[in-house]
Design an enzyme around this catalytic site. Structure first.
Site, PDB file in Angstrom:
ATOM      1  N   ASP A 134       0.934  -1.117   0.065  1.00 24.72           N
ATOM      2  CA  ASP A 134       0.233   0.103  -0.125  1.00 24.72           C
ATOM      3  C   ASP A 134       0.915   1.096   0.063  1.00 24.72           C
ATOM      4  O   ASP A 134       1.620   1.405   0.905  1.00 24.72           O
ATOM      5  CB  ASP A 134      -0.916   0.031   1.285  1.00 24.72           C
ATOM      6  CG  ASP A 134      -2.211   0.574   1.254  1.00 24.72           C
ATOM      7  OD1 ASP A 134      -2.128   2.041   0.776  1.00 24.72           O
ATOM      8  OD2 ASP A 134      -3.262   0.146   1.519  1.00 24.72           O
ATOM      9  N   ASP A 158      -2.853   4.897  -2.042  1.00 25.35           N
ATOM     10  CA  ASP A 158      -3.801   5.426  -1.185  1.00 25.35           C
ATOM     11  C   ASP A 158      -4.169   6.855  -1.603  1.00 25.35           C
ATOM     12  O   ASP A 158      -3.489   7.682  -1.965  1.00 25.35           O
ATOM     13  CB  ASP A 158      -3.099   5.459   0.058  1.00 25.35           C
ATOM     14  CG  ASP A 158      -4.054   6.058   1.263  1.00 25.35           C
ATOM     15  OD1 ASP A 158      -4.858   5.324   1.753  1.00 25.35           O
ATOM     16  OD2 ASP A 158      -3.834   7.046   1.831  1.00 25.35           O
ATOM     17  N   GLU A 208      -6.646   4.036  -5.385  1.00 24.25           N
ATOM     18  CA  GLU A 208      -7.805   4.305  -4.254  1.00 24.25           C
ATOM     19  C   GLU A 208      -8.195   5.843  -4.883  1.00 24.25           C
ATOM     20  O   GLU A 208      -7.567   6.510  -4.561  1.00 24.25           O
ATOM     21  CB  GLU A 208      -7.355   4.155  -2.867  1.00 24.25           C
ATOM     22  CG  GLU A 208      -8.482   4.014  -2.225  1.00 24.25           C
ATOM     23  CD  GLU A 208      -8.613   5.036  -0.803  1.00 24.25           C
ATOM     24  OE1 GLU A 208      -9.582   5.044  -0.012  1.00 24.25           O
ATOM     25  OE2 GLU A 208      -7.644   5.798  -0.590  1.00 24.25           O
ATOM     26  N   HIS A 217     -11.063  -2.203   4.483  1.00 19.67           N
ATOM     27  CA  HIS A 217     -10.783  -1.664   5.874  1.00 19.67           C
ATOM     28  C   HIS A 217     -11.613  -0.291   6.047  1.00 19.67           C
ATOM     29  O   HIS A 217     -11.351   0.120   7.383  1.00 19.67           O
ATOM     30  CB  HIS A 217      -9.405  -1.765   6.193  1.00 19.67           C
ATOM     31  CG  HIS A 217      -8.680  -0.540   5.353  1.00 19.67           C
ATOM     32  ND1 HIS A 217      -8.882  -0.706   3.757  1.00 19.67           N
ATOM     33  CD2 HIS A 217      -8.071   0.625   5.684  1.00 19.67           C
ATOM     34  CE1 HIS A 217      -8.154   0.552   3.518  1.00 19.67           C
ATOM     35  NE2 HIS A 217      -7.880   1.291   4.511  1.00 19.67           N
ATOM     36  N   ASP A 218     -12.170   0.462   5.310  1.00 19.52           N
ATOM     37  CA  ASP A 218     -12.697   1.659   5.665  1.00 19.52           C
ATOM     38  C   ASP A 218     -14.111   1.722   5.951  1.00 19.52           C
ATOM     39  O   ASP A 218     -14.714   2.802   5.740  1.00 19.52           O
ATOM     40  CB  ASP A 218     -12.245   2.699   4.460  1.00 19.52           C
ATOM     41  CG  ASP A 218     -10.901   3.059   4.692  1.00 19.52           C
ATOM     42  OD1 ASP A 218     -10.135   2.949   5.677  1.00 19.52           O
ATOM     43  OD2 ASP A 218     -10.155   3.379   3.692  1.00 19.52           O
TER      44      ASP A 218
HETATM   45  C1  NOJ Z   1      -7.495   5.797   2.582  1.00 24.89           C
HETATM   46  C2  NOJ Z   1      -7.283   4.665   3.440  1.00 24.89           C
HETATM   47  O1  NOJ Z   1      -7.864   3.542   2.780  1.00 24.89           O
HETATM   48  C3  NOJ Z   1      -7.620   4.848   4.751  1.00 24.89           C
HETATM   49  O2  NOJ Z   1      -7.713   3.704   5.800  1.00 24.89           O
HETATM   50  C4  NOJ Z   1      -6.804   6.163   5.312  1.00 24.89           C
HETATM   51  O3  NOJ Z   1      -7.619   6.425   6.685  1.00 24.89           O
HETATM   52  C5  NOJ Z   1      -6.774   7.264   4.282  1.00 24.89           C
HETATM   53  N1  NOJ Z   1      -6.911   6.770   3.081  1.00 24.89           N
HETATM   54  C6  NOJ Z   1      -5.834   8.197   4.937  1.00 24.89           C
HETATM   55  O4  NOJ Z   1      -4.567   7.538   4.409  1.00 24.89           O
END
Ligand code: NOJ
Ligand code: MG
Length: 655
Positions: A181, A282, A364, A435-436
């Site tokens: 990542d 990310d 992402e 995970h979010d």
């Molecule tokens: C996206 C990530 O998936 C998340 O977990 C993170 O808090 C934010 N970007 C900031 O890096």
């Protein structure tokens, strides 16, 4: 047709005809829950008129911001080339690991690399082609690794670089690839670059970040952070403000500085040489910020929940930065330490494959819709390979923090619209969990998943859609065990900075305790971050896990699911095996079947004369199965009776 730049004399229809404009409007509609028909009604109206009619709500500059955004992409061709031969990632099944919560090898209650190594066979048996690890780099963990202190060191509690080398080899030996990542929109405030910058804001590292002079009481602009409060933090020791779109220890990097771009490309090259096969990038669409850092529009801010996003979610130099990173970082100039072994037809493994010339780039990209997604990942555009489109996660008019039941009909609408707007050369990522986000299974079942039969049925249905949709599936750890949301009862049980900050913010705003908890429980990212349930007892053995799970329903641990041929795990494994043997299910065309029937989600996948029918009942009630022609023979999930069971999913061959 040559592109006509938009002006205030252009109409709403003109805007909607452009890729970027269409995405912007769709996003606003989705967020507000207004139906698309509104665009048709307003189609002939000029932008100047719309501006006059709506400026009372939108404030000044809203229409101009849209015009600017659309015109910025004016001369780029969208119809790229179809990649040839088919890249491996189009046929692959990805599996995301959240290392902190996957498996703990040393009893400290924190998942680690050796824990992952000890479960690689679980992944290989499931049929995974590529593992993606959420961040494992040295970090103070304000945002659980998404705040990197050193990009070339492994976080102490996760293990060592040698462990990681072994993990890379362990994947490759099993015929799996592995990606990491890359978190480079920001670094931790403890990163050496930022520390140097604070010591000497006018020196070279000062230019790595957005360090602004000013009055300590007034931030440089009105942008807000995704994790509550303003996006600026005052550093008295340096006499500067610093930008942080996320937590106050995640400092945004200034990509306009060529030194920053070179550093990032070097990091990528360094890891590729170590043997990794690419990165998930990310919030990579946020890396280009416009000059002058203009204030955000208050209307857009209120609608989206964050002020300033329209300026950087698709910033002015984004394409240029991504092309540069692909060329200077992801394109291999040195051989990797190892490469994955080839998987042979009969399931055995052959010799190591030659290295991929370019590491895979999975972006992402929050806020990016279908058309911008195509601009970022279309074949021949030389930017990203795949992007995540987050519009699938919540139904129109809802956000993650709303306590509501997801209308499964939207799942159908989402994929129908998405696929219909692609050219045959486009390729998408298909994901439902990460995970979010809370678990999609719980969102869809709306509490009914407490019944194990419902949980199993919905888990299988979602797996079926995800693993047979036209695109590359990204599974998230636990989906194969039908993991669900957790019964958290108190903020003290949560660890995530976003939940904790939001809780404090709502409390300060005077929101009552019940309403407050309802929001937090609906949206918390910790639902998906509890330890993977390897055993019925859950947790990490005798150790107290860093975050505790609250699901104790018997039957849904790996120990119980893996040996059971009727389990959700077995369903995933069988579906993945089916994909591997029938390219119709990966690369084949997709044709919708009776899409007008509410609650019936069905499509055909076909390639070279081979045809599969996927049918699901998107509802907790029985329904009549529509009559279809052809000889239809179930291969997974039969028998195929005249009545469909609640949440039924069947994959059949059409002979
Ligand atoms: C996206 C990530 O998936 C998340 O977990 C993170 O808090 C934010 N970007 C900031 O890096
Ligand atoms: Mg550990």
């Amino acid at each position: 047709m040559a592109f006509q730049p938009l002006t205030r004399r252009s109409t709403v229809r003109d805007v909607y005809r452009t890729a970027v404009g269409r995405d912007a409007i769709d996003k606003l509609l989705l967020q507000s829950g207004v139906p698309r028909a509104a665009v048709t009604a307003a189609g002939p109206l000029r932008l100047s008129l719309i501006d006059r009619l709506t400026s009372r709500y939108t404030g000044p500059g809203f229409i101009d911001a849209i015009i600017k955004l659309v015109n910025s992409e004016a001369d780029l061709p969208l119809e790229g080339l179809s990649p040839d031969p088919v890249p491996w990632w189009q046929e692959a099944v990805f599996y995301q690991i959240y290392p902190r919560s996957f498996a703990d090898s040393d009893g400290d209650g924190i998942g680690d690399l050796r824990g992952i190594i000890s479960h690689l066979d679980h992944l290989a048996d499931l049929g995974v082609d590529c593992v993606w690890l959420s961040p494992i780099f040295d970090s103070p963990n304000q945002d659980m690794g998404y705040d990197v202190r050193d990009y070339r060191t492994v976080m102490e509690e996760m293990g060592t670089l040698e462990d990681l080398d072994e993990l890379i080899r362990g994947c490759h030996e099993r015929g799996m690839r592995i990606i990491l990542d890359l978190v480079v929109n920001h670094t931790s405030d403890q990163h050496a670059w930022f520390q140097e910058a604070l010591l000497d804001p006018d020196g070279p590292y000062g230019d790595y970040y957005f360090l602004e002079r000013g009055d300590p009481k007034t931030p440089p602009n009105n942008w807000t952070s995704f994790f509550s409060g303003p996006a600026w933090r005052w550093f008295p020791e340096a006499g500067r403000w610093a930008l942080h779109l996320f937590a106050d220890g995640q400092m945004d990097l200034r990509w306009d500085n060529p030194d920053v771009r070179r550093e990032v490309a070097d990091i990528v090259g360094w890891w590729l040489e170590r043997g990794i096969d690419g990165f998930r990038l990310d919030v990579i669409n946020y890396i280009s910020k416009p000059e002058g850092l203009p204030d955000g529009n208050a209307f857009v801010g209120a609608l989206m929940g964050f002020v300033g996003v329209e300026h950087y979610f698709y910033g002015p130099r984004l394409g240029e930065f991504l092309r540069g990173l692909r060329r200077d970082g992801f394109t291999r100039d040195r051989p990797p330490a190892s490469t994955p072994r080839r998987r042979l037809e009969d399931g055995t493994l052959g010799d190591p494959l030659p290295p991929d010339p370019v590491g895979v780039m999975v972006g992402e990209t929050p806020g990016v819709g279908v058309q911008l997604g195509r601009l970022l990942s279309g074949g021949g555009r030389d930017q990203l390979d795949l992007i995540f489109n987050f519009d699938v996660l919540d139904t129109p008019g809802h956000t993650r923090w709303d306590d509501y039941v997801y209308d499964p009909e939207y799942l159908k609408r989402f994929y129908r619209t998405y696929l219909s707007e692609l050219s045959p050369n486009d390729w998408i990522a298909v994901f439902l969990d990460n995970h979010d986000n809370p678990r999609m299974l719980s969102k869809l079942a709306g509490g009914a998943e407490r019944d194990p039969a419902v949980r199993t049925a919905v888990g299988k249905l979602l797996a079926t859609v995800q693993l047979t949709m036209r695109g590359t599936p990204f599974l998230y750890q636990g989906q194969e065990l039908a993991a669900v949301n957790q019964g958290f009862e108190h903020i003290d049980q949560l660890r995530d900075v976003e939940s904790v900050n939001r809780h404090a913010e709502l409390l300060a705003e005077g929101v009552g305790p019940r309403a407050l908890w309802r929001q937090i429980l609906a949206g918390s990212r910790d639902h998906a971050r509890v330890p993977m349930r390897w055993t019925r007892e859950g947790g990490f053995g005798d150790a107290v896990a860093w975050l505790e799970g609250h699901d104790e329903t018997p039957g849904f641990s790996a120990a119980e699911q893996v040996p059971d041929p009727a389990s959700v795990y077995a369903w995933h494994r069988d579906l993945i095996a089916l994909r591997r043997h029938h390219r119709a299910l990966t690369l084949g065309d997709l044709t919708w079947v009776r899409p007008e029937l509410k609650g019936y989600l069905a499509y055909e996948r076909s390639l070279d004369g081979e045809r599969f029918l996927i049918e699901t009942n998107l509802s907790p009630k029985q329904r009549r199965r529509p009559k279809l022609t052809g000889r239809i023979v179930p291969v997974l999930g039969g028998p195929r009776e005249s009545t469909m069971r609640p949440w039924e999913a069947i994959v059949s061959r059409i002979d």
